[in-house]
Design a protein around this motif. Structure first.
Motif: not given
Length: 72
Positions: A21-26
């Motif tokens: 996953e390339h979310s800000l959180q990840e």
């Protein structure tokens, strides 16, 4: 995907890796796991960081009580 595409992906091992996953959180979690590699700050911040590291190395060699080169 077509059957040929699936076969090619299996043949070359592209399906073996789970999708990340390339979310800000990840991305933040990944950076937190590897704090040794900093990738932020201005050029001035980096200059100060290098000077600080050199001062720590000097203190390790010469001891805490001795002063380093005169500052401008």
């Amino acid at each position: 995907m077509s059957k040929k595409t699936d076969e090619l992906l299996k043949q070359f091992g592209a399906d073996d890796e789970p999708q990340k996953e390339h979310s800000l959180q990840e991305n933040a979690k990944e950076r937190a796991l590897h704090p040794d590699h900093l990738n932020a700050g201005t050029a001035f911040d980096w200059e100060e960081m290098e000077a600080y590291k050199q001062e720590l190395e000097r203190m390790d060699r010469e001891g805490v009580g001795r002063s380093g080169p005169a500052k401008k």
